[in-house]
Scaffold this motif. Structure first.
Motif, PDB file in Angstrom:
ATOM      1  N   GLY A 194      31.827 -34.600  46.974  1.00  0.00           N
ATOM      2  CA  GLY A 194      31.628 -33.203  46.663  1.00  0.00           C
ATOM      3  C   GLY A 194      31.923 -32.842  45.229  1.00  0.00           C
ATOM      4  O   GLY A 194      32.372 -33.678  44.429  1.00  0.00           O
ATOM      5  N   GLU A 195      31.649 -31.583  44.920  1.00  0.00           N
ATOM      6  CA  GLU A 195      31.928 -31.013  43.609  1.00  0.00           C
ATOM      7  C   GLU A 195      32.698 -29.711  43.802  1.00  0.00           C
ATOM      8  O   GLU A 195      32.295 -28.863  44.611  1.00  0.00           O
ATOM      9  N   VAL A 196      33.804 -29.568  43.087  1.00  0.00           N
ATOM     10  CA  VAL A 196      34.651 -28.375  43.191  1.00  0.00           C
ATOM     11  C   VAL A 196      34.558 -27.596  41.885  1.00  0.00           C
ATOM     12  O   VAL A 196      34.932 -28.111  40.829  1.00  0.00           O
ATOM     13  N   ILE A 197      34.080 -26.386  41.959  1.00  0.00           N
ATOM     14  CA  ILE A 197      34.009 -25.509  40.792  1.00  0.00           C
ATOM     15  C   ILE A 197      35.301 -24.699  40.711  1.00  0.00           C
ATOM     16  O   ILE A 197      35.794 -24.203  41.728  1.00  0.00           O
ATOM     17  N   ASN A 198      35.861 -24.590  39.519  1.00  0.00           N
ATOM     18  CA  ASN A 198      37.158 -23.935  39.315  1.00  0.00           C
ATOM     19  C   ASN A 198      38.245 -24.585  40.174  1.00  0.00           C
ATOM     20  O   ASN A 198      38.929 -23.917  40.960  1.00  0.00           O
ATOM     21  N   PRO A 199      38.423 -25.901  40.060  1.00  0.00           N
ATOM     22  CA  PRO A 199      39.428 -26.573  40.893  1.00  0.00           C
ATOM     23  C   PRO A 199      40.834 -26.072  40.576  1.00  0.00           C
ATOM     24  O   PRO A 199      41.162 -25.774  39.428  1.00  0.00           O
ATOM     25  N   SER A 200      41.662 -25.981  41.618  1.00  0.00           N
ATOM     26  CA  SER A 200      43.054 -25.574  41.425  1.00  0.00           C
ATOM     27  C   SER A 200      43.981 -26.776  41.350  1.00  0.00           C
ATOM     28  O   SER A 200      45.130 -26.657  40.920  1.00  0.00           O
ATOM     29  N   THR A 201      43.490 -27.954  41.782  1.00  0.00           N
ATOM     30  CA  THR A 201      44.206 -29.219  41.611  1.00  0.00           C
ATOM     31  C   THR A 201      43.160 -30.267  41.231  1.00  0.00           C
ATOM     32  O   THR A 201      41.970 -29.975  41.184  1.00  0.00           O
ATOM     33  N   ASN A 202      43.602 -31.491  40.991  1.00  0.00           N
ATOM     34  CA  ASN A 202      42.644 -32.544  40.609  1.00  0.00           C
ATOM     35  C   ASN A 202      42.350 -33.495  41.757  1.00  0.00           C
ATOM     36  O   ASN A 202      41.933 -34.625  41.528  1.00  0.00           O
ATOM     37  N   TYR A 203      42.547 -33.035  42.998  1.00  0.00           N
ATOM     38  CA  TYR A 203      42.296 -33.929  44.132  1.00  0.00           C
ATOM     39  C   TYR A 203      41.832 -33.138  45.360  1.00  0.00           C
ATOM     40  O   TYR A 203      42.002 -31.921  45.463  1.00  0.00           O
ATOM     41  N   VAL A 204      41.219 -33.872  46.281  1.00  0.00           N
ATOM     42  CA  VAL A 204      40.795 -33.360  47.589  1.00  0.00           C
ATOM     43  C   VAL A 204      41.373 -34.291  48.645  1.00  0.00           C
ATOM     44  O   VAL A 204      41.386 -35.509  48.463  1.00  0.00           O
ATOM     45  N   ILE A 205      41.875 -33.724  49.731  1.00  0.00           N
ATOM     46  CA  ILE A 205      42.470 -34.518  50.811  1.00  0.00           C
ATOM     47  C   ILE A 205      41.546 -34.484  52.030  1.00  0.00           C
ATOM     48  O   ILE A 205      41.069 -33.417  52.420  1.00  0.00           O
ATOM     49  N   LEU A 206      41.295 -35.638  52.634  1.00  0.00           N
ATOM     50  CA  LEU A 206      40.515 -35.720  53.876  1.00  0.00           C
ATOM     51  C   LEU A 206      41.466 -36.044  55.018  1.00  0.00           C
ATOM     52  O   LEU A 206      42.297 -36.963  54.912  1.00  0.00           O
ATOM     53  N   LEU A 207      41.353 -35.270  56.110  1.00  0.00           N
ATOM     54  CA  LEU A 207      42.239 -35.447  57.258  1.00  0.00           C
ATOM     55  C   LEU A 207      41.438 -35.443  58.551  1.00  0.00           C
ATOM     56  O   LEU A 207      40.326 -34.916  58.619  1.00  0.00           O
ATOM     57  N   GLN A 208      42.040 -36.029  59.574  1.00  0.00           N
ATOM     58  CA  GLN A 208      41.518 -35.902  60.936  1.00  0.00           C
ATOM     59  C   GLN A 208      42.700 -35.841  61.877  1.00  0.00           C
ATOM     60  O   GLN A 208      43.616 -36.665  61.798  1.00  0.00           O
ATOM     61  N   ALA A 209      42.689 -34.825  62.761  1.00  0.00           N
ATOM     62  CA  ALA A 209      43.776 -34.626  63.713  1.00  0.00           C
ATOM     63  C   ALA A 209      45.132 -34.592  63.012  1.00  0.00           C
ATOM     64  O   ALA A 209      46.101 -35.211  63.447  1.00  0.00           O
ATOM     65  N   ASN A 210      45.189 -33.866  61.899  1.00  0.00           N
ATOM     66  CA  ASN A 210      46.428 -33.674  61.130  1.00  0.00           C
ATOM     67  C   ASN A 210      46.916 -34.922  60.421  1.00  0.00           C
ATOM     68  O   ASN A 210      48.005 -34.911  59.830  1.00  0.00           O
ATOM     69  N   SER A 211      46.166 -36.003  60.458  1.00  0.00           N
ATOM     70  CA  SER A 211      46.567 -37.238  59.778  1.00  0.00           C
ATOM     71  C   SER A 211      45.719 -37.426  58.523  1.00  0.00           C
ATOM     72  O   SER A 211      44.489 -37.274  58.564  1.00  0.00           O
ATOM     73  N   VAL A 212      46.365 -37.768  57.426  1.00  0.00           N
ATOM     74  CA  VAL A 212      45.659 -37.960  56.167  1.00  0.00           C
ATOM     75  C   VAL A 212      44.851 -39.257  56.217  1.00  0.00           C
ATOM     76  O   VAL A 212      45.381 -40.320  56.508  1.00  0.00           O
ATOM     77  N   ILE A 213      43.548 -39.149  55.950  1.00  0.00           N
ATOM     78  CA  ILE A 213      42.680 -40.322  55.861  1.00  0.00           C
ATOM     79  C   ILE A 213      42.749 -40.894  54.452  1.00  0.00           C
ATOM     80  O   ILE A 213      42.922 -42.090  54.251  1.00  0.00           O
ATOM     81  N   ASP A 214      42.607 -40.030  53.464  1.00  0.00           N
ATOM     82  CA  ASP A 214      42.684 -40.481  52.081  1.00  0.00           C
ATOM     83  C   ASP A 214      42.769 -39.268  51.162  1.00  0.00           C
ATOM     84  O   ASP A 214      42.501 -38.133  51.565  1.00  0.00           O
ATOM     85  N   THR A 215      43.152 -39.532  49.911  1.00  0.00           N
ATOM     86  CA  THR A 215      43.216 -38.515  48.869  1.00  0.00           C
ATOM     87  C   THR A 215      42.301 -38.942  47.735  1.00  0.00           C
ATOM     88  O   THR A 215      42.397 -40.072  47.248  1.00  0.00           O
ATOM     89  N   PHE A 216      41.401 -38.056  47.301  1.00  0.00           N
ATOM     90  CA  PHE A 216      40.401 -38.395  46.291  1.00  0.00           C
ATOM     91  C   PHE A 216      40.675 -37.633  45.006  1.00  0.00           C
ATOM     92  O   PHE A 216      40.833 -36.411  45.018  1.00  0.00           O
ATOM     93  N   THR A 217      40.694 -38.349  43.905  1.00  0.00           N
ATOM     94  CA  THR A 217      40.889 -37.722  42.598  1.00  0.00           C
ATOM     95  C   THR A 217      39.542 -37.278  42.033  1.00  0.00           C
ATOM     96  O   THR A 217      38.572 -38.041  42.042  1.00  0.00           O
ATOM     97  N   LEU A 218      39.482 -36.057  41.567  1.00  0.00           N
ATOM     98  CA  LEU A 218      38.252 -35.543  40.960  1.00  0.00           C
ATOM     99  C   LEU A 218      38.037 -36.188  39.591  1.00  0.00           C
ATOM    100  O   LEU A 218      38.992 -36.419  38.837  1.00  0.00           O
TER     101      LEU A 218
END
Length: 474
Positions: free
Chosen positions: A33-57
């Motif tokens: 994805g692309e984040v316009i006006n990001p508030s941090t430099n990463y996006v977190i992907l989760l499933q059922a409250n468990s973190v799958i991975d963290t992606f740096t923009l």
């Protein structure tokens, strides 16, 4: 419920999870994805409250991720304190684009698998808009209300049938879409006794037709595919409120719904504990009910009764730690105590202790978040009105969920907000906990000596101006 979910995510580790097993090309999906006006430099992907991975923009605020042996289902992704859903299945290649200034409304998916996701997001957003329509229906009799609700549901089912005939989606998508429609319908019926102004809640319950809640016989309390679907949690929340209130009315003389009743709230926790077996959903509902009671009850002596029951039923260690810390924070925020030491930045990037900006006048401290821009405008409009009436009081606004000063300043500029007495936390997570900022619309009133008068007020309450007059007359 959605915003509580975000607060709880703050305590989750941002480490990646590794999956065992041999990778197969058939089980691969791509998500980016692309984040316009990001508030941090990463996006977190989760499933059922468990973190799958963290992606740096990257330098263009984009990312792409390859999921190996993807488990079909709803996932959530989080950025800067906001969160949204995405359905991922093998062979999907999904990209999103969003602007943090209008997170949900700006979200658009493209790529293989995009159409099903755009459909689900539209259902979610339309459900939020539909709430206002249904609110108008809720002043009608139960019979007419039910007829109008049935018409809305039938229209959505026809649209879904047309979509399915063109796209031939998976059984999982059909299940999620049909569940979404059912949940919105059921939620409207659960809320009806609370928003109909004809009688007290007890009177409304007693006036309902005997078959009004027949659909409850088909409720799946533990559908694993709906763990990450926000409206499902919202429905269950209101459903358990109804069940608890009906049971509470049988053993009490109360005729109205009181969120501050400890007896009612204990019954509510007991019902959740007895009917839920899916631990992820159960734990989320337990923490939500516990924090809701704590946030609505100013009697700190009642906190421990609810907290102890919660600690004995929840199996989520992070939720337990969070609830303990919130209760301890609220106890320290009792009337007459000083504010804790909180570091903020002003518009000139000057680092200050919140205590030092209070001055020698009574203060009202209010909070806002990028995740609800409508609230940003509403609360500042209300503050402008109150400033005219009470010039002897200082009003302090704090961006509570974000440490990106550039985005904060852009927001102030976009909405033409007066930057005087506007601040941002240096450490939002720590400050939210120390000031027990749940819900976001809470207001802290401080007297001219810097002592807490009320740590849990609401500027939109009918009694708020009486509180202001009280602190001025001290």
């Amino acid at each position: 419920m959605k915003y509580l979910y975000l607060l709880l995510l703050l305590g989750i580790s941002l480490t990646s999870c590794k999956k065992d097993g041999k990778e197969t090309e058939e089980g691969i999906a791509y998500f980016g994805g692309e984040v316009i006006n990001p508030s941090t430099n990463y996006v977190i992907l989760l499933q059922a409250n468990s973190v799958i991975d963290t992606f740096t923009l990257d330098s263009k605020n984009r990312f792409i991720y390859k999921l190996k042996n993807v488990s079909p289902g709803l996932y959530t992704f989080s950025h800067g304190g906001e969160i949204q859903m995405v359905l991922l299945e093998p062979n999907d290649s999904i990209m999103f684009r969003l602007n943090t200034m209008e997170f949900d409304e700006s979200l658009v998916y493209t790529g293989a698998g995009a159409k099903k996701n755009n459909y689900l997001i539209d259902l979610f957003l339309n459900g939020e808009h539909e709430d206002q329509v249904v609110l108008g229906f809720s002043q009608l009799s139960p019979q007419i209300f039910e007829e109008k609700l049935d018409s809305l549901k039938e229209l959505k089912l026809k649209k879904l049938k047309a979509f399915n005939s063109k796209q031939s989606p998976s059984e999982l998508f059909i299940h999620l879409a049909e569940s979404s429609i059912d949940i919105q319908y059921n939620l409207s019926k659960e809320v009806y006794p609370f928003v109909n102004y004809g009688n007290t809640e007890r009177g409304n319950f007693e006036s309902l037709p005997n078959n009004f809640y027949d659909y409850r016989e088909k409720i799946n309390y533990n559908d694993p595919y709906l763990v990450d679907y926000f409206p499902y949690s919202s429905f269950l929340k209101h459903h358990f409120e109804n069940l608890a209130l009906a049971k509470h009315f049988k053993s009490s003389k109360d005729s109205i719904y009181s969120k501050q009743s400890i007896e009612y709230n204990l019954v509510r926790l007991q019902i959740i504990d007895s009917l839920m077996t899916n631990e992820n959903i159960k734990n989320s509902l337990l923490i939500s009910a516990t924090l809701e009671f704590i946030s609505n009850n100013k009697n700190v002596d009642d906190y421990d009764k609810i907290l102890n029951y919660f600690l004995n039923t929840s199996t989520n260690a992070q939720h337990k730690e969070y609830a303990n810390k919130i209760v301890n924070s609220l106890k320290s925020l009792k009337s007459g105590n000083p504010l804790p030491d909180i570091v903020v930045f002003d518009i000139s990037n000057k680092e200050l202790n919140l205590k030092t900006v209070l001055g020698d006048k009574p203060c009202v401290i209010f909070f806002w978040s990028q995740s609800n821009m409508m609230r940003v405008q509403e609360c500042h409009n209300k503050v402008d009105e109150l400033k005219q009436k009470y010039p002897e009081i200082t009003f302090i606004g704090i961006n509570a969920n974000n440490d990106n000063q550039d985005l904060w300043k852009k927001t102030l500029e976009k909405y033409k907000l007066n930057t005087e007495n506007e601040f941002i936390f240096k450490n939002p997570k720590e400050a939210q906990q120390s000031l027990a900022i749940y819900p976001i619309n809470k207001v802290i009133i401080v007297d001219k000596n810097g002592k807490i008068e009320n740590s849990h007020s609401n500027m939109f309450s009918i009694n708020f101006e009486e509180e202001l007059l009280g602190v001025l007359n001290q």
